[in-house]
Write a protein that holds these residues in place. Structure first.
Motif, PDB file in Angstrom:
ATOM      1  N   LEU A  84       7.398   3.606   6.660  1.00  0.00           N
ATOM      2  CA  LEU A  84       6.088   4.091   7.117  1.00  0.00           C
ATOM      3  C   LEU A  84       5.058   3.999   5.994  1.00  0.00           C
ATOM      4  N   THR A  85       3.910   3.384   6.306  1.00  0.00           N
ATOM      5  CA  THR A  85       2.878   3.151   5.295  1.00  0.00           C
ATOM      6  C   THR A  85       1.495   3.420   5.874  1.00  0.00           C
ATOM      7  N   LYS A  86       0.663   4.114   5.098  1.00  0.00           N
ATOM      8  CA  LYS A  86      -0.732   4.351   5.481  1.00  0.00           C
ATOM      9  C   LYS A  86      -1.591   4.416   4.233  1.00  0.00           C
ATOM     10  N   ALA A  87      -2.633   3.564   4.205  1.00  0.00           N
ATOM     11  CA  ALA A  87      -3.550   3.529   3.068  1.00  0.00           C
ATOM     12  C   ALA A  87      -4.940   3.972   3.507  1.00  0.00           C
ATOM     13  N   PHE A  88      -5.601   4.681   2.622  1.00  0.00           N
ATOM     14  CA  PHE A  88      -7.009   5.049   2.807  1.00  0.00           C
ATOM     15  C   PHE A  88      -7.778   4.418   1.657  1.00  0.00           C
ATOM     16  N   GLY A  89      -8.563   3.394   1.993  1.00  0.00           N
ATOM     17  CA  GLY A  89      -9.189   2.637   0.926  1.00  0.00           C
ATOM     18  C   GLY A  89      -8.107   1.908   0.140  1.00  0.00           C
ATOM     19  N   GLY A  90      -8.097   2.091  -1.149  1.00  0.00           N
ATOM     20  CA  GLY A  90      -7.074   1.446  -1.968  1.00  0.00           C
ATOM     21  C   GLY A  90      -5.903   2.340  -2.291  1.00  0.00           C
ATOM     22  N   VAL A  91      -5.870   3.519  -1.698  1.00  0.00           N
ATOM     23  CA  VAL A  91      -4.815   4.490  -2.024  1.00  0.00           C
ATOM     24  C   VAL A  91      -3.808   4.576  -0.889  1.00  0.00           C
ATOM     25  N   ARG A  92      -2.547   4.399  -1.213  1.00  0.00           N
ATOM     26  CA  ARG A  92      -1.490   4.530  -0.214  1.00  0.00           C
ATOM     27  C   ARG A  92      -1.042   5.992  -0.150  1.00  0.00           C
ATOM     28  N   ALA A  93      -1.485   6.674   0.890  1.00  0.00           N
ATOM     29  CA  ALA A  93      -1.108   8.081   1.051  1.00  0.00           C
ATOM     30  C   ALA A  93       0.363   8.205   1.427  1.00  0.00           C
ATOM     31  N   VAL A  94       0.831   7.278   2.264  1.00  0.00           N
ATOM     32  CA  VAL A  94       2.254   7.171   2.586  1.00  0.00           C
ATOM     33  C   VAL A  94       2.651   5.741   2.268  1.00  0.00           C
ATOM     34  N   ASP A  95       3.736   5.582   1.512  1.00  0.00           N
ATOM     35  CA  ASP A  95       4.044   4.270   0.941  1.00  0.00           C
ATOM     36  C   ASP A  95       5.494   3.881   1.197  1.00  0.00           C
ATOM     37  N   GLY A  96       5.720   3.246   2.355  1.00  0.00           N
ATOM     38  CA  GLY A  96       7.057   2.769   2.668  1.00  0.00           C
ATOM     39  C   GLY A  96       8.081   3.874   2.869  1.00  0.00           C
ATOM     40  N   ALA A  97       7.664   4.974   3.497  1.00  0.00           N
ATOM     41  CA  ALA A  97       8.529   6.147   3.610  1.00  0.00           C
ATOM     42  C   ALA A  97       9.592   5.964   4.696  1.00  0.00           C
ATOM     43  N   THR A  98      10.839   6.022   4.275  1.00  0.00           N
ATOM     44  CA  THR A  98      11.969   6.020   5.201  1.00  0.00           C
ATOM     45  C   THR A  98      12.637   7.385   5.125  1.00  0.00           C
ATOM     46  N   VAL A  99      12.610   8.092   6.247  1.00  0.00           N
ATOM     47  CA  VAL A  99      13.056   9.485   6.287  1.00  0.00           C
ATOM     48  C   VAL A  99      13.929   9.703   7.511  1.00  0.00           C
ATOM     49  N   GLU A 100      14.965  10.516   7.368  1.00  0.00           N
ATOM     50  CA  GLU A 100      15.791  10.923   8.501  1.00  0.00           C
ATOM     51  C   GLU A 100      15.889  12.440   8.525  1.00  0.00           C
TER      52      GLU A 100
END
Length: 243
Positions: A9-25
Motif C-alpha cells: 500500500l502506497t500513498k504520496a502527498f506531493g513528494g512525500v510518501r505518507a504510506v510507502d509500500g505497507a504490507t500488513v496483516e
C-alpha cells in the motif's frame, strides 16, 4: 488467521510518501495495535483502508475480498467500522438520533419527524447501555463531555454490527477513568468476536490491551509481534522512543 491484509500500500502527498509500500496483516479475532511516531503514516493507512482516500498503489483485502477502491459506505457494509482521531458526532442531534442516523433507512427528515424503526431504537438503547450513557439519549450531542462523545461515536459505529473496528486514538483527550472504561469495552467486545485495530499514542494502553502490535515508521511497518517482543525491538526503540 488474517482478517485484513494490505499488499504494498502506497500513498504520496506531493513528494512525500505518507504510506510507502505497507504490507500488513491483522490477526482475526484479536486486538491489534498500530503505533509509531507522528507522521509515520498511521492515520493515512486508516483512511485508505476505510475508503476515505485512494492509494496510489497496492491492495486492501478484507477476508480475501479486494476492497481497495471501494467508497466508504460499501466498506462499512462489508463489515468494517471506524472512529476518528477528532470525535465525529452530529452536535445538534440527540444522542438517540445520532445512533439512528448511523444506520438510517429513511431520510433524516423522517427520522426527526419521529418515524423510527422500533427494532433499531431498541438496538441503539442496547449499545448506549453498554457504553454507560443510556441516561443521555435525549440530550443533544453538543452538550456531552468530550469523553461521552467518544463513547457515543463508538456506540454509533457498533450500530452497524461491524466485524472489524478501527479505533483512531480512543484515549486522546480523555481522563484515566474513561481510558480504563474504553479498554474494558474493547476487551469485552473482542471476547464477543470482534477484531480491532487500534491506533494510539498511549503506550501503556496499547501494551496492556493489544495481543499483536504493528509499528510504523516512515509509512511502513518496521516491526510487529506481541507487546513483550515489540517493546524490546531495537528498531522500535530507535524510531518510536528515540533511544
Amino acid at each position: 488467521m488474517t482478517s485484513l491484509r494490505t499488499d504494498g500500500l502506497t500513498k504520496a502527498f506531493g513528494g512525500v510518501r505518507a504510506v510507502d509500500g505497507a504490507t500488513v496483516e491483522l490477526l482475526d479475532g484479536r486486538i491489534n495495535g498500530l503505533i509509531g511516531p507522528n507522521g509515520s503514516g498511521k492515520t493515512t493507512f486508516f483512511n485508505i483502508v476505510t475508503g476515505m482516500i485512494r492509494p496510489d498503489a497496492g491492495r486492501v483485502l478484507y477476508r480475501d475480498r479486494d476492497i481497495t477502491r471501494q467508497p466508504p459506505h460499501r466498506i462499512a457494509h462489508a463489515g468494517i467500522g471506524r472512529t476518528f482521531q477528532l470525535c465525529r458526532v452530529f452536535p445538534r442531534l440527540t444522542v438517540l438520533e445520532n445512533m439512528l442516523v448511523a444506520v438510517r433507512r429513511t431520510g433524516l427528515r423522517e427520522l426527526l419527524a419521529g418515524l423510527r424503526d422500533r427494532g433499531e431504537v431498541e438496538r441503539a438503547r442496547h449499545w448506549l447501555r453498554r457504553m454507560g450513557i443510556e441516561h443521555l439519549e435525549d440530550a443533544e450531542a453538543r452538550d456531552l463531555s468530550y469523553g461521552q462523545q467518544k463513547l457515543l461515536e463508538l456506540a454509533a459505529v457498533l450500530m452497524a454490527e461491524p466485524d472489524l473496528v478501527l479505533l483512531d486514538e480512543p484515549a486522546g483527550g480523555v481522563n484515566p477513568a474513561l481510558i480504563d472504561r474504553i479498554t474494558g469495552l474493547v476487551r469485552d467486545l473482542n471476547a464477543e468476536g470482534r477484531t480491532f485495530l487500534v491506533v494510539e499514542h498511549n503506550m501503556d494502553m496499547v501494551m496492556g490491551m493489544c495481543d499483536h502490535v504493528i509499528v510504523f515508521d516512515r509509512g511502513a511497518p518496521i516491526a510487529e509481534g506481541p507487546p513483550s517482543v515489540v517493546r524490546e525491538d531495537p528498531r522500535v526503540l530507535e524510531a518510536y522512543l528515540g533511544v
